[in-house]
Design a protein around this motif. Structure first.
Motif, PDB file in Angstrom:
ATOM      1  N   GLY A 127       0.781  -1.229   0.000  1.00  0.00           N
ATOM      2  CA  GLY A 127       0.000   0.000   0.000  1.00  0.00           C
ATOM      3  C   GLY A 127       0.809   1.273   0.000  1.00  0.00           C
ATOM      4  N   ALA A 128       0.166   2.359   0.423  1.00  0.00           N
ATOM      5  CA  ALA A 128       0.758   3.687   0.284  1.00  0.00           C
ATOM      6  C   ALA A 128       0.582   4.498   1.563  1.00  0.00           C
ATOM      7  CB  ALA A 128       0.109   4.432  -0.885  1.00  0.00           C
ATOM      8  N   ILE A 129       1.576   5.339   1.808  1.00  0.00           N
ATOM      9  CA  ILE A 129       1.519   6.344   2.864  1.00  0.00           C
ATOM     10  C   ILE A 129       1.556   7.713   2.195  1.00  0.00           C
ATOM     11  CG2 ILE A 129       2.691   7.365   4.862  1.00  0.00           C
ATOM     12  CD1 ILE A 129       3.985   4.614   5.346  1.00  0.00           C
ATOM     13  N   HIS A 156      11.160  15.032   5.349  1.00  0.00           N
ATOM     14  CA  HIS A 156      12.322  14.144   5.359  1.00  0.00           C
ATOM     15  C   HIS A 156      11.929  12.744   5.817  1.00  0.00           C
ATOM     16  CE1 HIS A 156      16.542  13.149   5.230  1.00  0.00           C
ATOM     17  NE2 HIS A 156      16.371  12.495   6.376  1.00  0.00           N
ATOM     18  N   MET A 157      11.014  12.651   6.787  1.00  0.00           N
ATOM     19  CA  MET A 157      10.547  11.333   7.205  1.00  0.00           C
ATOM     20  C   MET A 157       9.937  10.586   6.028  1.00  0.00           C
ATOM     21  SD  MET A 157       7.735  10.164  10.079  1.00  0.00           S
ATOM     22  CE  MET A 157       8.212  11.454  11.205  1.00  0.00           C
ATOM     23  N   THR A 158       9.227  11.294   5.175  1.00  0.00           N
ATOM     24  CA  THR A 158       8.625  10.673   3.993  1.00  0.00           C
ATOM     25  C   THR A 158       9.695  10.050   3.107  1.00  0.00           C
ATOM     26  OG1 THR A 158       6.820  12.296   4.012  1.00  0.00           O
ATOM     27  CG2 THR A 158       7.198  11.097   1.962  1.00  0.00           C
ATOM     28  N   LYS A 159      10.776  10.756   2.911  1.00  0.00           N
ATOM     29  CA  LYS A 159      11.870  10.218   2.088  1.00  0.00           C
ATOM     30  C   LYS A 159      12.498   8.989   2.751  1.00  0.00           C
ATOM     31  CE  LYS A 159      12.980  14.463  -0.407  1.00  0.00           C
ATOM     32  NZ  LYS A 159      12.816  13.893  -1.762  1.00  0.00           N
ATOM     33  N   GLN A 160      12.646   9.033   4.074  1.00  0.00           N
ATOM     34  CA  GLN A 160      13.153   7.858   4.787  1.00  0.00           C
ATOM     35  C   GLN A 160      12.221   6.665   4.591  1.00  0.00           C
ATOM     36  OE1 GLN A 160      16.715   9.301   6.303  1.00  0.00           O
ATOM     37  NE2 GLN A 160      15.881   7.270   6.623  1.00  0.00           N
ATOM     38  N   GLN A 161      10.930   6.908   4.690  1.00  0.00           N
ATOM     39  CA  GLN A 161       9.952   5.837   4.506  1.00  0.00           C
ATOM     40  C   GLN A 161      10.039   5.260   3.099  1.00  0.00           C
ATOM     41  OE1 GLN A 161       6.449   8.060   5.513  1.00  0.00           O
ATOM     42  NE2 GLN A 161       6.513   7.503   7.685  1.00  0.00           N
ATOM     43  N   ALA A 162      10.130   6.140   2.107  1.00  0.00           N
ATOM     44  CA  ALA A 162      10.211   5.666   0.725  1.00  0.00           C
ATOM     45  C   ALA A 162      11.458   4.817   0.508  1.00  0.00           C
ATOM     46  CB  ALA A 162      10.195   6.855  -0.237  1.00  0.00           C
ATOM     47  N   ALA A 163      12.585   5.276   1.073  1.00  0.00           N
ATOM     48  CA  ALA A 163      13.849   4.574   0.877  1.00  0.00           C
ATOM     49  C   ALA A 163      13.847   3.192   1.526  1.00  0.00           C
ATOM     50  CB  ALA A 163      14.996   5.417   1.449  1.00  0.00           C
ATOM     51  N   GLU A 164      13.247   3.086   2.696  1.00  0.00           N
ATOM     52  CA  GLU A 164      13.312   1.839   3.450  1.00  0.00           C
ATOM     53  C   GLU A 164      12.170   0.875   3.148  1.00  0.00           C
ATOM     54  OE1 GLU A 164      14.250   1.979   7.579  1.00  0.00           O
ATOM     55  OE2 GLU A 164      15.365   3.864   7.401  1.00  0.00           O
ATOM     56  N   LEU A 165      11.037   1.389   2.742  1.00  0.00           N
ATOM     57  CA  LEU A 165       9.861   0.538   2.581  1.00  0.00           C
ATOM     58  C   LEU A 165       9.575   0.160   1.137  1.00  0.00           C
ATOM     59  CD1 LEU A 165       7.486   2.319   5.124  1.00  0.00           C
ATOM     60  CD2 LEU A 165       8.953   0.323   5.508  1.00  0.00           C
ATOM     61  N   GLU A 167      11.160  -1.697  -0.890  1.00  0.00           N
ATOM     62  CA  GLU A 167      11.381  -3.105  -1.208  1.00  0.00           C
ATOM     63  C   GLU A 167      10.170  -3.970  -0.864  1.00  0.00           C
ATOM     64  OE1 GLU A 167      14.049  -5.373   1.531  1.00  0.00           O
ATOM     65  OE2 GLU A 167      14.488  -3.373   2.331  1.00  0.00           O
ATOM     66  N   TYR A 168       9.287  -3.451  -0.040  1.00  0.00           N
ATOM     67  CA  TYR A 168       8.054  -4.170   0.298  1.00  0.00           C
ATOM     68  C   TYR A 168       6.876  -3.726  -0.566  1.00  0.00           C
ATOM     69  CZ  TYR A 168      10.910  -4.963   4.428  1.00  0.00           C
ATOM     70  OH  TYR A 168      11.947  -5.282   5.277  1.00  0.00           O
ATOM     71  N   GLY A 169       7.155  -2.860  -1.531  1.00  0.00           N
ATOM     72  CA  GLY A 169       6.099  -2.361  -2.398  1.00  0.00           C
ATOM     73  C   GLY A 169       5.299  -1.228  -1.793  1.00  0.00           C
ATOM     74  N   VAL A 227       5.281   6.194  -8.254  1.00  0.00           N
ATOM     75  CA  VAL A 227       5.609   7.469  -7.619  1.00  0.00           C
ATOM     76  C   VAL A 227       5.846   7.229  -6.137  1.00  0.00           C
ATOM     77  CG1 VAL A 227       4.842   9.823  -7.125  1.00  0.00           C
ATOM     78  CG2 VAL A 227       4.149   8.710  -9.265  1.00  0.00           C
ATOM     79  N   THR A 228       7.049   7.495  -5.673  1.00  0.00           N
ATOM     80  CA  THR A 228       7.356   7.376  -4.249  1.00  0.00           C
ATOM     81  C   THR A 228       8.520   8.291  -3.896  1.00  0.00           C
ATOM     82  OG1 THR A 228       7.665   5.793  -2.429  1.00  0.00           O
ATOM     83  CG2 THR A 228       9.008   5.457  -4.403  1.00  0.00           C
TER      84      THR A 228
END
Length: 250
Positions: A127-129, A156-165, A167-169, A227-228
């Motif tokens: 899913g998506a945040i 910046h937290m959003t970018k961290q989330q995109a970078a780390e999550l 791989e799980y789609g 888009v992430t």
């Protein structure tokens, strides 16, 4: 096809309520979350396809219980919209630590807590945040030391989330509204401030709650499947025109 479920915080009014209605239009179900339980129940009773959950997103135990309740009610989460936020405007030297923490606890801690709690379900749904920041996080302005800083941190937290999550789609994006024509804004913005905004915004007007909501719903949808990690200003071009306006300094 299984109906998708969006969790929307700050859903009792404003952008959160508008976004909820747009999700419903597109065939989603919505878990509406707000700490103002009476107002939340009042608006939810007239909507089909929603369930109301009273929760203060700055409280870890409350967030944990919320997600247990949402999973029990719906069995899935396809999108999380972190819209809940508070504003406290004032000069730097008058911003006490208590006022600072009040802003940070909801605007920043709440986004962190909600996102962390949603990750297991979002892994299952790929899913998506979507985090809601502000134009005040993109460029400095006066009277916004706590508010603007909290929103910059959310970006910046959003970018961290995109970078780390990724791989799980799981996709993570951030929407930064500019001036929006809400009832509250129109009540507190003086004619001078309204004129200043119109002069500074290339589209020469305030945005609407629905216009912000449309961007949010798009980013949660399959149409934005590649888009992430993006920071999207929905601001009529305001960010392109510079920093704070003299009319907003007092």
């Amino acid at each position: 096809m299984t109906q998708k479920l969006a969790v929307v915080t700050g859903a009792a009014r404003g952008i959160g309520l508008a976004t909820t209605k747009l999700f419903l239009r597109d065939g989603w179900t919505v878990a509406m979350v707000d700490r103002d339980a009476p107002e939340l129940e009042d608006v939810a009773k007239d909507l089909d396809g929603v369930k109301a959950f009273a929760c203060d997103v700055s409280q870890p135990e409350a967030v944990e219980q919320l997600f247990a309740d949402v999973q029990k009610a719906f069995g899935r989460i396809d999108a999380l919209v972190n819209n809940a936020g508070v504003a406290d405007f004032g000069p730097i030297e008058e911003t006490t630590f208590a006022r600072w923490r009040t802003v940070m606890s909801t605007n920043l801690d709440g986004v962190f807590l909600m996102s962390q709690a949603a990750i297991p379900a979002l892994k299952e749904s790929r899913g998506a945040i979507v985090n809601i920041a502000s134009i005040s996080g993109l460029r400095a302005s006066t009277l916004r030391v706590a508010y603007g800083t909290s929103k910059a941190a959310v970006m910046h937290m959003t970018k961290q989330q995109a970078a780390e999550l990724g791989e799980y789609g799981i996709r993570a994006n951030c929407v930064c509204p500019g001036p929006v024509r809400t009832k509250l804004a129109m009540a507190v913005h003086s004619p001078e401030i309204i004129a200043a905004y119109h002069d500074a915004i290339p589209l020469n007007r305030y945005g609407s709650e629905d216009e912000i909501g449309e961007v949010i719903v798009f980013l949660c949808s399959d149409k934005a499947s590649f888009v992430t990690g993006q920071i999207v200003a929905s601001d009529g071009g305001f960010e392109s025109t510079g920093i704070g306006l003299p009319a907003l300094r007092s």
